[in-house]
Design a protein around this motif. Structure first.
Motif, PDB file in Angstrom:
ATOM      1  N   GLY A  45      -4.076  -4.873  -0.426  1.00  0.00           N
ATOM      2  CA  GLY A  45      -3.181  -5.244  -1.511  1.00  0.00           C
ATOM      3  C   GLY A  45      -2.141  -4.185  -1.840  1.00  0.00           C
ATOM      4  O   GLY A  45      -1.107  -4.493  -2.432  1.00  0.00           O
ATOM      5  N   GLU A  46      -2.381  -2.929  -1.440  1.00  0.00           N
ATOM      6  CA  GLU A  46      -1.420  -1.854  -1.687  1.00  0.00           C
ATOM      7  C   GLU A  46      -0.382  -1.755  -0.577  1.00  0.00           C
ATOM      8  O   GLU A  46       0.598  -1.033  -0.709  1.00  0.00           O
ATOM      9  N   SER A  47      -0.587  -2.472   0.526  1.00  0.00           N
ATOM     10  CA  SER A  47       0.315  -2.383   1.679  1.00  0.00           C
ATOM     11  C   SER A  47       1.179  -3.619   1.861  1.00  0.00           C
ATOM     12  O   SER A  47       2.011  -3.663   2.751  1.00  0.00           O
ATOM     13  N   VAL A  48       0.955  -4.641   1.049  1.00  0.00           N
ATOM     14  CA  VAL A  48       1.672  -5.914   1.211  1.00  0.00           C
ATOM     15  C   VAL A  48       2.710  -6.088   0.104  1.00  0.00           C
ATOM     16  O   VAL A  48       2.485  -5.715  -1.042  1.00  0.00           O
ATOM     17  N   SER A  49       3.833  -6.681   0.467  1.00  0.00           N
ATOM     18  CA  SER A  49       4.854  -7.083  -0.502  1.00  0.00           C
ATOM     19  C   SER A  49       5.454  -8.397  -0.015  1.00  0.00           C
ATOM     20  O   SER A  49       5.198  -8.817   1.121  1.00  0.00           O
TER      21      SER A  49
END
Length: 191
Positions: A45-49
């Motif tokens: 979740g910290e690597s996706v946008s």
């Protein structure tokens, strides 16, 4: 006398070497231990946008969310589910040809895989987030929030504007539902 001088020099060099070795050991004992290598990576979740996110307006029934998902990590990331207050039932869909050769949408087995350092497009006529039972009408100009859940249990939240769009209507094959959602492959949503 030369032999006594030579012995004294050798003895002095030996003592100097011993002192140097002792100093090196003492300094090494004061040094911090090397950091342990990382045993886990950051949550997915910290690597996706997402960019260019939008949702098709609809009064009732079904709608879909689109955009481009980005993965900034060095590993593939799998989305296993999505949630939104706009719908009580959401599926991750792909569009494929059925036995009759018609293009139909169906739930994507295994979820969406965003490649390491890459993108995963969500488009009409292709992969998309399907809202199957709208809670209320989705009106152009409003926003809708989504939460994506990844295979590692982490999540990513985003907001998407609702837009009028005459496409995004195709047949759905799955379970006991048979809904018409014609998904044109080249969307031009109005703003």
């Amino acid at each position: 006398m030369t032999s006594s001088l030579t012995t004294t020099r050798v003895s002095a060099f030996a003592r100097l070497g011993a002192v140097a070795a002792a100093a090196t050991l003492a300094l090494a004992g004061c040094a911090s231990p090397a950091p342990a290598p990382a045993t886990s990576s950051a949550p997915a979740g910290e690597s996706v946008s997402i960019s260019d996110a939008w949702v098709k307006s609809a009064d009732s029934g079904m709608s879909a969310a689109f955009g481009t998902l980005h993965n900034d990590s060095t590993a593939d990331i799998t989305i296993v589910s999505a949630e939104t207050p706009a719908s009580s039932m959401i599926e991750l869909h792909e569009t494929v040809a059925n036995d009759a050769g018609e293009m139909v949408m169906k739930q994507k087995d295994g979820g969406f895989v965003i490649p390491a350092g890459g993108e995963f497009p969500l488009e009409p006529g292709a992969n998309h987030i399907m809202l199957m039972d709208l809670s209320a009408p989705l009106k152009a100009g409003e926003d809708t929030t989504f939460t994506l859940t990844f295979s590692d249990g982490s999540t990513y939240d985003f907001t998407a504007p609702v837009k009028d769009y005459s496409g995004a209507n195709e047949n759905y094959e799955g379970g006991d539902m048979d809904m018409d959602m014609d998904m044109s492959p080249t969307p031009t949503p109005s703003h």
